[in-house]
Design an enzyme around this catalytic site. Structure first.
Site, short mmCIF file in Angstrom:
data_model
loop_
_atom_site.label_atom_id
_atom_site.label_comp_id
_atom_site.label_asym_id
_atom_site.label_seq_id
_atom_site.Cartn_x
_atom_site.Cartn_y
_atom_site.Cartn_z
N LYS A 1 0.87 -1.20 0.00
CA LYS A 1 0.00 0.00 0.00
C LYS A 1 0.89 1.22 0.00
O LYS A 1 2.02 1.17 0.48
CB LYS A 1 -0.87 0.00 1.26
CG LYS A 1 -2.10 0.90 1.16
CD LYS A 1 -3.26 0.16 0.52
CE LYS A 1 -4.43 1.07 0.24
NZ LYS A 1 -5.62 0.26 -0.14
N ASP B 1 -7.13 4.31 -4.52
CA ASP B 1 -7.73 4.18 -3.18
C ASP B 1 -8.34 5.55 -2.91
O ASP B 1 -8.57 6.32 -3.87
CB ASP B 1 -6.67 3.79 -2.14
CG ASP B 1 -7.29 3.34 -0.81
OD1 ASP B 1 -7.73 2.18 -0.73
OD2 ASP B 1 -7.37 4.15 0.15
P1 NDP Z 1 -13.00 7.75 -2.74
O1 NDP Z 1 -11.93 8.75 -2.53
O2 NDP Z 1 -13.53 7.52 -4.10
O3 NDP Z 1 -14.24 8.05 -1.80
C1 NDP Z 1 -14.09 8.11 -0.41
C2 NDP Z 1 -15.42 8.51 0.19
O4 NDP Z 1 -15.34 8.39 1.60
C3 NDP Z 1 -15.79 9.95 -0.11
O5 NDP Z 1 -17.18 10.06 -0.14
C4 NDP Z 1 -15.18 10.68 1.07
O6 NDP Z 1 -15.80 11.93 1.34
C5 NDP Z 1 -15.44 9.70 2.19
N1 NDP Z 1 -14.38 9.85 3.19
C6 NDP Z 1 -13.07 9.66 3.01
N2 NDP Z 1 -12.38 9.92 4.13
C7 NDP Z 1 -13.28 10.28 5.02
C8 NDP Z 1 -13.19 10.67 6.35
N3 NDP Z 1 -12.01 10.74 7.00
N4 NDP Z 1 -14.33 10.96 6.99
C9 NDP Z 1 -15.52 10.87 6.34
N5 NDP Z 1 -15.67 10.53 5.06
C10 NDP Z 1 -14.56 10.24 4.42
O7 NDP Z 1 -12.40 6.37 -2.13
P2 NDP Z 1 -12.88 4.88 -2.39
O8 NDP Z 1 -14.35 4.83 -2.58
O9 NDP Z 1 -11.98 4.31 -3.42
O10 NDP Z 1 -12.49 4.18 -1.00
C11 NDP Z 1 -13.39 4.09 0.09
C12 NDP Z 1 -12.92 2.99 1.03
O11 NDP Z 1 -12.87 1.73 0.32
C13 NDP Z 1 -11.52 3.15 1.61
O12 NDP Z 1 -11.49 2.57 2.90
C14 NDP Z 1 -10.65 2.32 0.67
O13 NDP Z 1 -9.44 1.92 1.28
C15 NDP Z 1 -11.59 1.15 0.42
N6 NDP Z 1 -11.35 0.35 -0.78
C16 NDP Z 1 -11.26 0.91 -2.01
C17 NDP Z 1 -11.09 0.12 -3.12
C18 NDP Z 1 -11.08 0.68 -4.49
O14 NDP Z 1 -11.00 -0.11 -5.44
N7 NDP Z 1 -11.17 1.98 -4.70
C19 NDP Z 1 -10.92 -1.34 -2.99
C20 NDP Z 1 -11.11 -1.84 -1.66
C21 NDP Z 1 -11.30 -1.01 -0.61
P3 NDP Z 1 -15.06 13.28 0.87
O15 NDP Z 1 -15.11 13.27 -0.63
O16 NDP Z 1 -15.83 14.38 1.50
O17 NDP Z 1 -13.65 13.17 1.40
O1 2IT Z 2 -7.92 -1.53 -0.70
C1 2IT Z 2 -7.87 -2.03 -1.84
O2 2IT Z 2 -8.00 -3.24 -2.03
C2 2IT Z 2 -7.68 -1.12 -2.98
N1 2IT Z 2 -7.62 0.09 -2.78
C3 2IT Z 2 -7.55 -1.67 -4.37
C4 2IT Z 2 -6.15 -2.15 -4.61
C5 2IT Z 2 -5.84 -2.58 -6.03
O3 2IT Z 2 -4.67 -2.91 -6.24
O4 2IT Z 2 -6.73 -2.61 -6.88
#
Ligand code: NDP
Ligand code: 2IT
Length: 448
Positions: free
Chosen positions: A126, A166
């Site tokens: 990561k 992420d």
């Molecule tokens: P994005 O940046 O696309 O979206 C994040 C969302 O969560 C936004 O709505 C954001 O609001 C909100 N958010 C982020 N930080 C905070 C905070 N500290 N407090 C409140 N709201 C918050 O990220 P992702 O959707 O990609 O990721 C979301 C979660 O999923 C994370 O935990 C990530 O590690 C996990 N994840 C992501 C994957 C992926 O493929 N993208 C795969 C597996 C897990 P705002 O815009 O206002 O900051």
């Molecule tokens: O938390 C996660 O699994 C991710 N942000 C996606 C990682 C990836 O390599 O697609």
């Protein structure tokens, strides 16, 4: 003192002020205790848990870039290459002001077990930076991404370490990073995933984490004799994971009534309008107030003036999809009092340990993130395969593979929970099943 307890103390001592990392390690160690204690002397002699909990490599660097006013800015950045026993390091890059080494270490540690659960040949890593893309111009984001990659490119490659998106890292950022990697190395290779479709990205990668979360939720409910269709769902977040979780939940016949961002949350009893949410978040990069302004049925709750959050809404299923520790014990009690049946984690470690324990004690079906959100990284691994064979698969092909992978993960963690006498404890099942494959590969490869 037992070996497992010794190691937890060691991790806390050696990684001070990294509570998220301690939390992630503790949960895994508590689950695999039963496996370790059956063969404790061998694991101790091999310093197995010391190796499992210590990253293979930690790269820390500064990222200087020039903002639109001509001022030089400097951000901290890092890549944690945690474990390569089963494949090249694989995992996302987080761009958020809260990023620090403890958070990236927790995410890298979780990634090791998640990637193992996918059944695909990917190790865990990561990275990220405390850079905040919010409010920056496209040129500023590009300047940051180019400077970030100017350092990071020395340590990554299609067969060594393959970063992805992420929080804060989406298609725009991956594009800028890929362009700089290519320029510096001269290589047109699958070094990043989540790429655009015109330059090597995979169809369905954008949707994969959210869709996978729903495939897992549906299968888990089905195996417990419950239908997802007709259920009411609360989602938190409104980013990549949340948007496609909402879309797939609605396609599968559930009604999603909440979403959130860092400043507020929406209650929409008619069901979230995904097309409108995409317009507000993916196109305009705006706040949820804009969603509420355009949707008569939606009520906006401002986090600055109201103490509550979306977990106060009465729902059958809760899908936290924003960030770590966003669902605490008090939230869990409210959800249980309102009759929640299932909680599946779209984000990484969004539920505090106390809340997780409470859900399990109350017999709420609970699937941890390392299983429930594994569809994103699994589809990244499918993107790597397509890049290697210089081919691209159809949306339907990738989506069908994703569906199979999620169903397999569910049965794998369910079987592990049964085999180790903890039927229905999917946290233990995920940690044990994820661990066993990594342990087997580490043992086979000797002391490295
Ligand atoms: P994005 O940046 O696309 O979206 C994040 C969302 O969560 C936004 O709505 C954001 O609001 C909100 N958010 C982020 N930080 C905070 C905070 N500290 N407090 C409140 N709201 C918050 O990220 P992702 O959707 O990609 O990721 C979301 C979660 O999923 C994370 O935990 C990530 O590690 C996990 N994840 C992501 C994957 C992926 O493929 N993208 C795969 C597996 C897990 P705002 O815009 O206002 O900051
Ligand atoms: O938390 C996660 O699994 C991710 N942000 C996606 C990682 C990836 O390599 O697609």
């Amino acid at each position: 003192m037992s070996y497992v307890d010794e190691i937890y103390d060691r991790v806390v001592k050696q990684n001070p002020a990294q509570p998220e990392f301690h939390q992630a390690v503790k949960e895994v160690l508590d689950s695999i205790r039963v496996v370790i204690e059956a063969n404790e002397e061998k694991y101790r002699k091999d310093a197995f848990l010391e190796r499992l909990t210590t990253p293979e490599r930690q790269i820390l660097f500064r990222v200087p870039w020039v903002d639109d006013k001509g001022q030089v800015q400097v951000n901290n950045a890092m890549r944690i290459q945690f474990n390569s026993a089963i494949g090249p390091y694989k995992g996302g890059l987080r761009l958020h002001p809260s990023v620090n080494i403890g958070i990236i270490k927790f995410l890298g540690f979780e990634q090791v077990f998640k990637n193992s659960l996918t059944g695909l040949p990917i190790g865990g890593g990561k990275g990220g930076s405390d850079f905040d893309p919010k409010g920056k111009s496209d040129r500023e984001v590009m300047a940051f991404c180019q400077s970030f990659m100017t350092e990071l490119h020395k340590y990554i490659g299609a067969d060594t370490d393959v970063p992805a998106g992420d929080i804060g890292t989406g298609a725009r950022e991956i594009g800028f990073m890929y362009g700089q990697y290519k320029r510096l190395t001269g290589l047109y290779e699958g070094v990043l995933t989540g790429k655009g479709l015109s330059y090597g990205g995979s169809l369905a990668r954008t949707e994969a984490t959210g869709y996978g979360l729903l495939y897992m939720t549906e299968e888990m409910l089905k195996c417990n004799g419950i239908a997802l269709a007709g259920k009411t769902v609360a989602v938190s977040g409104s980013g990549n994971v949340a948007i496609y979780a909402i879309q797939k939940a609605e396609q599968l016949g559930a009604k999603v009534v909440t979403c959130s961002d860092s400043t507020g949350w929406i209650y929409d009893p008619e069901g979230i309008d995904v097309a409108l949410l995409q317009e507000v978040k993916e196109v305009k990069r705006a706040r949820l107030t804009e969603y509420a302004a355009k949707r008569a049925s939606a009520v906006y709750h401002d986090k600055a003036t109201e103490k509550n959050n979306q977990w106060i809404v009465k729902v059958d299923v809760a899908l936290p999809c924003a960030t770590q520790n966003e669902l605490n014990l008090e939230d869990a009690k409210t959800l249980v009092a309102n009759g929640v049946i299932a909680v599946c984690e779209g984000a990484n470690m969004p539920t505090t340990r106390e809340a997780t324990d409470y859900f399990q004690a109350q017999k709420v079906l609970f699937v941890p993130g390392k299983a429930a959100n594994a569809g994103g990284v699994a589809t990244s691994a499918l993107e790597m395969s397509q890049n290697s064979e210089r081919l691209s698969w159809t949306f339907e092909e990738v989506d069908a593979k994703l569906h199979d992978i999620m169903v397999n993960i569910f049965h794998n963690i369910d079987n592990a929970s049964k085999k180790y006498g903890m039927e229905g404890n999917y946290v233990a099942g995920a940690n044990i099943a994820g661990f066993l494959k990594v342990a087997d590969a580490m043992n086979a490869q000797g002391i490295v």
